[in-house]
Design an enzyme around this catalytic site. Sequence first.
Site, PDB file in Angstrom:
ATOM      1  N   THR A   1       0.816  -1.220   0.000  1.00  0.00           N
ATOM      2  CA  THR A   1       0.000   0.000   0.000  1.00  0.00           C
ATOM      3  C   THR A   1       0.850   1.271   0.000  1.00  0.00           C
ATOM      4  O   THR A   1       1.907   1.324   0.624  1.00  0.00           O
ATOM      5  CB  THR A   1      -0.972   0.023   1.210  1.00  0.00           C
ATOM      6  OG1 THR A   1      -1.902  -1.030   1.058  1.00  0.00           O
ATOM      7  CG2 THR A   1      -1.733   1.321   1.340  1.00  0.00           C
TER       8      THR A   1
ATOM      9  N   ARG B   1     -13.002  -9.465  -2.041  1.00  0.00           N
ATOM     10  CA  ARG B   1     -12.594  -8.805  -0.788  1.00  0.00           C
ATOM     11  C   ARG B   1     -12.244  -7.319  -1.012  1.00  0.00           C
ATOM     12  O   ARG B   1     -11.491  -6.966  -1.898  1.00  0.00           O
ATOM     13  CB  ARG B   1     -11.382  -9.537  -0.213  1.00  0.00           C
ATOM     14  CG  ARG B   1     -10.869  -8.985   1.132  1.00  0.00           C
ATOM     15  CD  ARG B   1      -9.711  -8.057   0.970  1.00  0.00           C
ATOM     16  NE  ARG B   1      -9.095  -7.708   2.254  1.00  0.00           N
ATOM     17  CZ  ARG B   1      -8.172  -6.773   2.411  1.00  0.00           C
ATOM     18  NH1 ARG B   1      -7.743  -6.089   1.377  1.00  0.00           N
ATOM     19  NH2 ARG B   1      -7.669  -6.509   3.594  1.00  0.00           N
ATOM     20  N   VAL B   2     -12.794  -6.465  -0.172  1.00  0.00           N
ATOM     21  CA  VAL B   2     -12.453  -5.045  -0.184  1.00  0.00           C
ATOM     22  C   VAL B   2     -11.794  -4.721   1.148  1.00  0.00           C
ATOM     23  O   VAL B   2     -12.288  -5.113   2.207  1.00  0.00           O
ATOM     24  CB  VAL B   2     -13.718  -4.173  -0.378  1.00  0.00           C
ATOM     25  CG1 VAL B   2     -13.378  -2.694  -0.260  1.00  0.00           C
ATOM     26  CG2 VAL B   2     -14.352  -4.467  -1.743  1.00  0.00           C
ATOM     27  N   GLY B   3     -10.671  -4.028   1.088  1.00  0.00           N
ATOM     28  CA  GLY B   3      -9.932  -3.699   2.312  1.00  0.00           C
ATOM     29  C   GLY B   3     -10.349  -2.374   2.910  1.00  0.00           C
ATOM     30  O   GLY B   3     -11.415  -1.811   2.606  1.00  0.00           O
TER      31      GLY B   3
ATOM     32  N   THR C   1      -1.676   1.817   6.447  1.00  0.00           N
ATOM     33  CA  THR C   1      -1.279   0.600   5.750  1.00  0.00           C
ATOM     34  C   THR C   1      -1.211  -0.527   6.767  1.00  0.00           C
ATOM     35  O   THR C   1      -0.765  -0.320   7.891  1.00  0.00           O
ATOM     36  CB  THR C   1       0.085   0.741   5.042  1.00  0.00           C
ATOM     37  OG1 THR C   1       0.460  -0.548   4.524  1.00  0.00           O
ATOM     38  CG2 THR C   1       1.182   1.248   5.969  1.00  0.00           C
ATOM     39  N   GLY C   2      -1.672  -1.688   6.369  1.00  0.00           N
ATOM     40  CA  GLY C   2      -1.644  -2.812   7.301  1.00  0.00           C
ATOM     41  C   GLY C   2      -2.786  -3.755   7.029  1.00  0.00           C
ATOM     42  O   GLY C   2      -3.385  -3.723   5.951  1.00  0.00           O
TER      43      GLY C   2
HETATM   44  N1  ASP Z   1      -4.438  -2.113   4.058  1.00  0.00           N
HETATM   45  C1  ASP Z   1      -4.360  -2.831   2.825  1.00  0.00           C
HETATM   46  C2  ASP Z   1      -5.548  -3.745   2.712  1.00  0.00           C
HETATM   47  O1  ASP Z   1      -5.883  -4.400   3.663  1.00  0.00           O
HETATM   48  C3  ASP Z   1      -3.123  -3.633   2.681  1.00  0.00           C
HETATM   49  C4  ASP Z   1      -1.849  -2.916   2.984  1.00  0.00           C
HETATM   50  O2  ASP Z   1      -1.829  -1.883   3.617  1.00  0.00           O
HETATM   51  O3  ASP Z   1      -0.820  -3.399   2.591  1.00  0.00           O
HETATM   52  O4  ASP Z   1      -6.116  -3.827   1.662  1.00  0.00           O
END
Ligand code: ASP
Length: 337
Positions: free
Chosen positions: A198, A226-228, A249-250
């Site tokens: 991200t 899937r939606v984040g 991010t995470g």
């Molecule tokens: N937060 C993003 C998601 O869950 C992934 C990421 O930050 O790397 O879609």
Amino acid sequence: MKHLLLAIPLFLSVSVTAAKAPVGIVIHGGAGTIDRVNMTEAQRRNYEATLTLAVNKGYQVLASGGSSLDAVTQAVIIMEDSPLFNAGKGAVYTWDETHELDAAIMTGQDRNAGAVASVTNVKNPILLARAVMEHSEHVMLTGSGAEQFAAARQLELVDNAYFNTQFRFEALKKAKQAEQRLPHQAAIIPDPNWKMGTVGAVAIDNNGNLAAATSTGGMTAKRWGRVGDVPVIGAGNFADNSSCAVSGTGHGEYFIRYNVAADICARVKYQGKTAAAAAEEVIAELLQIGGTGGVIVVDNEGELSWAFNTQGMYRAKQNHTGTVVEIFADQNEKTGN
Ligand code: ASP
């Protein structure tokens, strides 16, 4: 007496003119198990160079009087176009070996926002999120509808294979192997290094306006549409001039459940906390329930900060005091100042 009278209007004009917040930008390129052992010197330099390019680009926009909205857009485009980050070109693979991208953008002066989820053929999803905000009456568009809107707005479209990279394909293979142990579930695999990435940017401009932009390929091996957290306003991306702007991010599921970005700004607004302290607090609380990740924050006084509970987060910031580019946790300045 004469002197005193003359002094009064001068005093009044000084007292009502609030100190102007300095312009500034913070960016991230994802958090995870990023450590020196697993990174070659060449890789490190590559990441640092791209982060520097992106933060400098955003800062140039601000320094020349441009808006925070333009600054975060420009910074994110540079990272989307790089294969290094899980966004745009470097997006992770879904279970079905395709790519589905999410993005969001928000402006703090009006809390206007635009978001897209599960788009497969838009080269720069951040531009599509911005188009949703500026040229539609909606906040979030998904899938084929979002793609129709992208075509109507004449955004650059690409074949889904444009997002293919060998490194991310290897990550998918690892994810599938790990998941075979739990074939009945969409297992959560505890290795953020190859699940996450991200990119994001937050900025304040010389009108004191805040903006936040975030773009992602989501998490490796995701399925079933899937939606984040990224396109869920307040979860992975948020901006409000009365408090702060945040990009996260995470592990997105935790960011959604804990409304992370908006929670940080709410603590600033209603509890009078500094943005740095609020971010540290929320990210620490997230880890207690198993959520890994990090955030970048700018508040309405121009304070730039970050917080993360992982071994590293690709990150950079720039204001009148200079530029800082960091990757590993042991470089962390905590307050980001
Ligand atoms: N937060 C993003 C998601 O869950 C992934 C990421 O930050 O790397 O879609």
